[in-house]
Write a protein that holds these residues in place. Structure first.
Motif, PDB file in Angstrom:
ATOM      1  N   VAL A  85     -12.803 -40.282  11.684  1.00  0.00           N
ATOM      2  CA  VAL A  85     -13.493 -39.009  11.439  1.00  0.00           C
ATOM      3  C   VAL A  85     -15.003 -39.100  11.692  1.00  0.00           C
ATOM      4  O   VAL A  85     -15.551 -38.294  12.458  1.00  0.00           O
ATOM      5  N   PRO A  86     -15.713 -40.079  11.084  1.00  0.00           N
ATOM      6  CA  PRO A  86     -17.162 -40.122  11.338  1.00  0.00           C
ATOM      7  C   PRO A  86     -17.497 -40.385  12.798  1.00  0.00           C
ATOM      8  O   PRO A  86     -18.423 -39.781  13.342  1.00  0.00           O
ATOM      9  N   VAL A  87     -16.730 -41.266  13.452  1.00  0.00           N
ATOM     10  CA  VAL A  87     -17.056 -41.646  14.834  1.00  0.00           C
ATOM     11  C   VAL A  87     -16.842 -40.457  15.774  1.00  0.00           C
ATOM     12  O   VAL A  87     -17.755 -40.032  16.495  1.00  0.00           O
ATOM     13  N   ILE A  88     -15.627 -39.905  15.735  1.00  0.00           N
ATOM     14  CA  ILE A  88     -15.323 -38.790  16.640  1.00  0.00           C
ATOM     15  C   ILE A  88     -16.085 -37.535  16.208  1.00  0.00           C
ATOM     16  O   ILE A  88     -16.623 -36.800  17.037  1.00  0.00           O
ATOM     17  N   GLY A  89     -16.187 -37.323  14.897  1.00  0.00           N
ATOM     18  CA  GLY A  89     -16.856 -36.134  14.373  1.00  0.00           C
ATOM     19  C   GLY A  89     -18.308 -36.052  14.791  1.00  0.00           C
ATOM     20  O   GLY A  89     -18.795 -34.987  15.194  1.00  0.00           O
ATOM     21  N   ILE A  90     -19.007 -37.189  14.713  1.00  0.00           N
ATOM     22  CA  ILE A  90     -20.442 -37.122  15.031  1.00  0.00           C
ATOM     23  C   ILE A  90     -20.649 -36.954  16.534  1.00  0.00           C
ATOM     24  O   ILE A  90     -21.624 -36.315  16.973  1.00  0.00           O
ATOM     25  N   GLY A 118     -25.220 -47.955   9.922  1.00  0.00           N
ATOM     26  CA  GLY A 118     -24.877 -46.638  10.448  1.00  0.00           C
ATOM     27  C   GLY A 118     -24.824 -45.559   9.380  1.00  0.00           C
ATOM     28  O   GLY A 118     -25.247 -44.425   9.599  1.00  0.00           O
ATOM     29  N   LEU A 119     -24.313 -45.923   8.204  1.00  0.00           N
ATOM     30  CA  LEU A 119     -24.188 -44.975   7.081  1.00  0.00           C
ATOM     31  C   LEU A 119     -25.466 -44.169   6.864  1.00  0.00           C
ATOM     32  O   LEU A 119     -25.443 -42.939   6.760  1.00  0.00           O
ATOM     33  N   VAL A 171     -28.898 -39.210  18.291  1.00  0.00           N
ATOM     34  CA  VAL A 171     -28.635 -40.247  19.303  1.00  0.00           C
ATOM     35  C   VAL A 171     -28.395 -41.590  18.617  1.00  0.00           C
ATOM     36  O   VAL A 171     -27.411 -42.294  18.899  1.00  0.00           O
ATOM     37  N   VAL A 172     -29.290 -41.934  17.672  1.00  0.00           N
ATOM     38  CA  VAL A 172     -29.153 -43.216  16.972  1.00  0.00           C
ATOM     39  C   VAL A 172     -27.864 -43.228  16.146  1.00  0.00           C
ATOM     40  O   VAL A 172     -27.104 -44.201  16.160  1.00  0.00           O
ATOM     41  N   ALA A 173     -27.600 -42.127  15.432  1.00  0.00           N
ATOM     42  CA  ALA A 173     -26.411 -42.074  14.575  1.00  0.00           C
ATOM     43  C   ALA A 173     -25.129 -42.207  15.394  1.00  0.00           C
ATOM     44  O   ALA A 173     -24.211 -42.944  15.011  1.00  0.00           O
ATOM     45  N   VAL A 174     -25.078 -41.521  16.551  1.00  0.00           N
ATOM     46  CA  VAL A 174     -23.888 -41.626  17.406  1.00  0.00           C
ATOM     47  C   VAL A 174     -23.716 -43.075  17.869  1.00  0.00           C
ATOM     48  O   VAL A 174     -22.627 -43.653  17.768  1.00  0.00           O
ATOM     49  N   GLY A 175     -24.813 -43.677  18.337  1.00  0.00           N
ATOM     50  CA  GLY A 175     -24.747 -45.062  18.812  1.00  0.00           C
ATOM     51  C   GLY A 175     -24.240 -46.010  17.740  1.00  0.00           C
ATOM     52  O   GLY A 175     -23.345 -46.829  17.979  1.00  0.00           O
ATOM     53  N   LEU A 176     -24.786 -45.871  16.530  1.00  0.00           N
ATOM     54  CA  LEU A 176     -24.403 -46.782  15.447  1.00  0.00           C
ATOM     55  C   LEU A 176     -22.973 -46.536  14.985  1.00  0.00           C
ATOM     56  O   LEU A 176     -22.269 -47.470  14.595  1.00  0.00           O
ATOM     57  N   VAL A 230     -28.797 -54.519  18.519  1.00  0.00           N
ATOM     58  CA  VAL A 230     -28.509 -53.731  17.310  1.00  0.00           C
ATOM     59  C   VAL A 230     -28.194 -54.657  16.132  1.00  0.00           C
ATOM     60  O   VAL A 230     -28.625 -54.410  15.002  1.00  0.00           O
ATOM     61  N   SER A 231     -27.483 -55.754  16.413  1.00  0.00           N
ATOM     62  CA  SER A 231     -27.053 -56.630  15.318  1.00  0.00           C
ATOM     63  C   SER A 231     -28.236 -57.237  14.573  1.00  0.00           C
ATOM     64  O   SER A 231     -28.108 -57.629  13.415  1.00  0.00           O
TER      65      SER A 231
END
Lengths: 323, 170
Positions: free
Chosen positions: A13-18, A86-87, A123-128, A161-162
């Motif tokens: 849900v969060p991945v596809i939703g965002i 990401g949260l 952009v950042v939220a989608v990437g994370l 990112v890590s």
């Protein structure tokens, strides 16, 4: 059904939703469609809410698959670190989306800066979130060699990112290192609760027929105060969860509280998106609200009451669930 | 200083022991729920009034906000009663902790500021003169500061107690 199944149901849900929210947001610029932009902001806020149960179900999922053969602790930790970073960006995107929705109702105020901030944050939220999804998927579908102790392979972007991703155990220890830090978070949680209940309580009671000498619209203008309270409480609540994840996740009262918060999200959507709010906005001093509005207001009062009661019983129901 | 004996006597009464030790959900945490609801009603109402007095949402008329004092008083009395039950459950823990007395003083001061705020709202006319607005702001700041102090003191009680029970140091 265990937490691993719950996490599987929720985690797309969060991945596809965002991604959907972001796509709608971009589309709204190419078509200049204000309604589409508002819709995308609503999706951002909904995803921020749904990310909370997704995040907290991960700890139980980890516990139930940890001992299985073929599950690498390194990969689980990497996924957990990605989620912990990401949260905050997903929650921030949701908060900014609500602020932008609020501002969009005030004619004549420029939305430009807010749109740019929303774009960058999204952009950042989608990437994370994509990174969190990929590292989560890798737990069940690891690269060859990882389970034999080889280093976890990172693509160049993942390697960058890590660096910013917290070590899960380290983040947890940081939250519980000092009694004073913990006490401060709890005080702020009470401050946030007071702001929410003060404003939302008055708003709902006015709809129910209390203090009818007030028109609805000026009472509704208090809402940013409740939103600040909500932001404080999601922040301190998630930090507390990260501080004692296994304590909360095996707790019936905690999950009932999360459930009540999700239902409050549904109730809020009913209020704003089905025309109830539009009628309330015109409510003058002395006027009585209609029945649907009173039902939504009563539901909100009952659910916030449940949130407080369940929150208070978390300690009492420690270890009440098996996972 | 020796801990007064009556604290031990109080702790051994049936009611005190029951609130602490019962397996029932209507024990200690039930009392805490009431204490928390009372807090939300009192501090929540007081925060709305205070932010309005500080100039937030000026289009919200002041006088009708007096109606919120119903919830201030419901919250206050809920917390007096639930507070007494919490005190009966852990008398030594509370009464040997200086922070507990500071909290009571802050509550008393906070209630006095709220009483003055209630009078202020009753007299407030809708065309606010500068001097009146300044007094409103001062009441609001005192109110927010004192209740933040009460919340903090209440939370900090758990971390500053010298005893959990009579003769049982933390």
């Amino acid at each position: 059904m265990g937490f691993d199944h719950l996490h599987l149901i929720l985690n797309h849900v969060p991945v596809i939703g965002i991604i959907i929210a972001f796509a709608l947001f971009l589309l709204s610029f190419s078509s200049g469609n204000g309604d589409l932009r508002r819709a995308s902001l609503i999706v951002f806020a909904a995803i921020a809410l749904l990310t909370i149960p997704t995040f907290v179900s991960g700890v139980g999922a980890e516990a139930s698959i940890r001992s299985e053969p073929g599950v690498s602790a390194t990969l689980v930790r990497r996924h957990e670190g990605a989620a912990m970073l990401g949260l905050w960006f997903v929650e921030a995107a949701g908060a900014l989306a609500l602020a932008a929705l609020w501002r969009s109702r005030q004619p004549g105020r420029s939305q430009r800066r807010m749109n740019i901030a929303m774009l960058l944050l999204a952009v950042v939220a989608v990437g994370l979130m994509v990174r969190t999804g990929n590292t989560g998927g890798a737990i069940r579908h690891p690269e060859p060699g990882t389970l034999q102790g080889a280093d976890v392979a990172e693509d160049p972007l993942g390697a960058v990112v890590s660096v910013f991703e917290p070590t899960p155990g380290g983040f947890t220890n940081l939250m519980v290192a000092s009694n004073w830090w913990w006490a401060g978070m709890m005080v702020m949680h009470f401050v946030g609760l007071s702001l929410i209940i003060g404003v939302i309580g008055l708003l709902n009671l006015r709809i129910m027929g209390f203090a009818k000498e007030l028109a609805f619209a000026p009472v509704h203008r208090l809402l940013p105060l409740a939103m600040i309270g909500l932001a404080i409480n999601i922040t301190t609540g998630m930090l507390a969860f990260i501080g004692m994840p296994t304590y909360y996740t095996a707790d019936l009262a905690f999950w009932l509280k999360i459930g009540a918060l999700m239902l409050l999200g549904v109730n809020t959507a009913v209020f704003y998106l089905t025309g109830v709010f539009n009628r309330m906005e015109k409510l003058k001093p002395g006027e009585d609200a209609d029945i649907p509005a009173k039902l939504v207001a009563a539901t909100s009062l009952v659910l916030w009451f449940a949130v407080i009661v369940c929150g208070r019983y978390i300690q009492r129901f420690e270890d009440s669930l098996r996972f | 200083m020796a801990t007064p004996l009556f604290l031990n006597t109080l702790e051994r009464t049936g009611l005190s022991t029951w609130i602490r030790e019962t397996e029932s959900v209507f024990g200690y945490y039930f009392v805490l729920v009431f204490h928390n609801i009372g807090l939300a009603l009192l501090v929540g109402s007081c925060a709305v009034i205070a932010f309005r007095l500080l100039g937030f949402v000026p289009q919200l008329p002041l006088r009708p906000l007096r109606r919120l004092f119903l919830f201030v008083w419901i919250g206050f009395w809920l917390n007096v009663v639930s507070g007494i039950f919490l005190l009966i459950a852990y008398p030594t823990k509370a009464l040997t902790n200086p922070i507990f007395y500071i909290k009571l003083l802050l509550v008393a001061a906070g209630m006095e500021v709220l009483r003055r705020t209630e009078r202020f709202l009753a007299q407030a006319s809708e065309e606010e003169q500068a001097a009146v607005a300044a007094r409103g702001r001062s009441l609001a700041l005192w109110s927010l500061g004192l209740w933040l102090g009460v919340l903090t003191a209440g939370r900090v009680l758990a971390y500053t107690a010298s005893y959990i029970l009579y003769g049982k140091p933390t």
